[in-house]
Design a protein around this motif. Structure first.
Motif, short mmCIF file in Angstrom:
data_model
loop_
_atom_site.label_atom_id
_atom_site.label_comp_id
_atom_site.label_asym_id
_atom_site.label_seq_id
_atom_site.Cartn_x
_atom_site.Cartn_y
_atom_site.Cartn_z
N GLU A 6 0.68 -1.12 0.04
CA GLU A 6 0.12 0.18 -0.04
C GLU A 6 0.92 1.19 -0.13
OE1 GLU A 6 -1.95 -2.93 2.95
OE2 GLU A 6 -0.08 -2.17 2.63
N SER A 7 0.09 2.31 -0.54
CA SER A 7 1.01 3.59 -0.38
C SER A 7 -0.27 4.82 -0.44
CB SER A 7 1.96 3.87 -1.57
OG SER A 7 1.16 3.73 -2.68
N GLY A 8 0.44 5.91 -0.18
CA GLY A 8 -0.86 7.17 -0.16
C GLY A 8 -1.24 7.52 0.83
N GLY A 9 -1.11 7.05 2.22
CA GLY A 9 -1.59 7.51 3.27
C GLY A 9 -0.96 8.82 3.76
N GLY A 10 -1.55 9.62 4.77
CA GLY A 10 -0.97 10.75 5.26
C GLY A 10 -2.04 11.44 6.05
N LEU A 18 -7.69 11.96 -0.04
CA LEU A 18 -6.59 11.14 0.00
C LEU A 18 -6.72 10.04 -1.22
CD1 LEU A 18 -5.06 10.78 3.54
CD2 LEU A 18 -4.16 11.97 1.64
N ARG A 19 -5.73 9.74 -1.74
CA ARG A 19 -5.94 8.56 -2.55
C ARG A 19 -4.81 7.45 -2.19
NH1 ARG A 19 -4.19 7.75 -8.97
NH2 ARG A 19 -6.04 6.37 -9.54
N LEU A 20 -5.25 6.21 -1.75
CA LEU A 20 -4.49 5.21 -1.52
C LEU A 20 -4.47 4.31 -2.86
CD1 LEU A 20 -6.05 4.23 1.80
CD2 LEU A 20 -4.32 5.93 1.12
N SER A 21 -3.19 3.65 -2.67
CA SER A 21 -2.93 2.68 -3.88
C SER A 21 -2.35 1.28 -3.42
CB SER A 21 -1.73 3.25 -4.84
OG SER A 21 -2.01 4.39 -5.45
N CYS A 22 -2.49 0.16 -3.94
CA CYS A 22 -2.48 -1.14 -3.51
C CYS A 22 -1.96 -1.82 -4.68
CB CYS A 22 -3.44 -1.77 -3.00
SG CYS A 22 -3.05 -3.46 -2.56
N ALA A 23 -0.51 -1.88 -4.82
CA ALA A 23 0.04 -2.87 -5.83
C ALA A 23 0.23 -4.14 -5.66
CB ALA A 23 1.48 -2.06 -6.19
N LYS A 87 -13.59 12.36 7.29
CA LYS A 87 -13.70 12.89 8.50
C LYS A 87 -13.09 12.41 9.69
CE LYS A 87 -18.79 12.09 7.05
NZ LYS A 87 -20.08 11.38 7.46
N PRO A 88 -12.77 12.97 10.69
CA PRO A 88 -11.85 12.53 11.69
C PRO A 88 -12.23 10.92 12.08
CG PRO A 88 -12.65 14.61 12.37
CD PRO A 88 -13.67 14.17 11.22
N GLU A 89 -13.46 10.49 12.15
CA GLU A 89 -13.49 9.23 12.31
C GLU A 89 -13.34 8.17 11.38
OE1 GLU A 89 -16.01 11.81 12.29
OE2 GLU A 89 -17.76 10.79 11.75
N ASP A 90 -12.53 8.70 10.12
CA ASP A 90 -11.85 7.60 9.01
C ASP A 90 -10.60 7.50 9.64
OD1 ASP A 90 -13.80 9.75 6.93
OD2 ASP A 90 -14.33 7.84 7.27
N THR A 91 -10.18 8.46 10.59
CA THR A 91 -8.70 8.13 11.10
C THR A 91 -8.32 6.57 11.37
OG1 THR A 91 -8.41 10.40 11.72
CG2 THR A 91 -6.91 8.71 12.79
N ALA A 92 -7.39 5.77 10.71
CA ALA A 92 -7.29 4.43 11.07
C ALA A 92 -6.14 4.02 10.12
CB ALA A 92 -8.30 3.54 10.55
N GLY A 115 -0.18 -1.99 5.62
CA GLY A 115 -1.01 -0.88 5.86
C GLY A 115 -0.40 0.46 5.85
N THR A 116 -1.31 1.53 5.54
CA THR A 116 -0.77 2.80 5.56
C THR A 116 -1.74 3.45 6.18
OG1 THR A 116 -0.36 4.48 3.86
CG2 THR A 116 -2.35 3.24 3.22
N GLN A 117 -0.91 4.55 7.13
CA GLN A 117 -2.05 5.33 8.07
C GLN A 117 -2.45 6.46 7.26
OE1 GLN A 117 -2.25 4.58 11.41
NE2 GLN A 117 -3.59 6.55 11.60
N VAL A 118 -3.81 6.74 7.88
CA VAL A 118 -4.51 7.84 7.44
C VAL A 118 -5.04 8.54 8.49
CG1 VAL A 118 -6.88 8.76 6.08
CG2 VAL A 118 -5.35 6.77 5.28
N THR A 119 -4.72 9.83 8.91
CA THR A 119 -5.05 10.80 9.91
C THR A 119 -5.79 11.91 9.45
OG1 THR A 119 -3.12 9.99 11.13
CG2 THR A 119 -3.97 11.94 11.97
N VAL A 120 -6.88 12.09 9.92
CA VAL A 120 -7.71 13.29 9.70
C VAL A 120 -8.04 13.92 11.07
CG1 VAL A 120 -10.08 13.92 8.70
CG2 VAL A 120 -9.13 11.71 7.89
#
Length: 122
Positions: A6-10, A18-23, A87-92, A115-120
């Motif tokens: 995975e990549s693209g978290g932040g 945000l756009r996540l990718s999974c190769a 939304k903040p609740e998408d943080t995971a 995994g890739t971390q997403v923080t809102v």
């Protein structure tokens, strides 16, 4: 065997995107169905979206319908998760997963990425 990266978290503010990718690499039929899961601290892992190899069959969790879009590029063996109106609740931590079929159940995925971390933030 399937390897998923995975990549693209932040970090992003609420309302952002945000756009996540999974190769994927390895045995292709084992990744006929690619999916995204997420797990927030102290919570169980939950399924977010699935997409079948043809691209026309998708499943979404109710919590993300209308905001997230899953897609895939079979030529690149890559799946994407476009996340809008975050939304903040998408943080995971978001994980990519694969199995050979898609369906309304979220169990039976045998291949997982790191995994890739997403923080809102609000």
């Amino acid at each position: 065997q399937v390897q998923l990266v995975e990549s693209g978290g932040g970090s992003v503010q609420a309302g952002g995107s945000l756009r996540l990718s999974c190769a994927a690499s390895g045995t292709t039929y084992s990744s006929n169905c690619m999916a995204w899961f997420r797990q927030a601290p102290g919570k169980e892992r939950e399924g977010v979206a699935q997409i079948y190899i043809g691209g026309s069959t998708t499943y979404y969790a109710e919590s993300v319908k209308g905001r997230f879009t899953i897609s895939r590029d079979n030529a690149e063996n890559t799946a994407y998760l476009q996340m809008d109106s975050l939304k903040p609740e998408d943080t995971a931590m978001y994980y990519c997963a694969a199995r050979w079929f898609c369906g309304s159940n979220w169990s039976g995925f045998g291949y997982w990425g790191q995994g890739t971390q997403v923080t809102v933030s609000s």
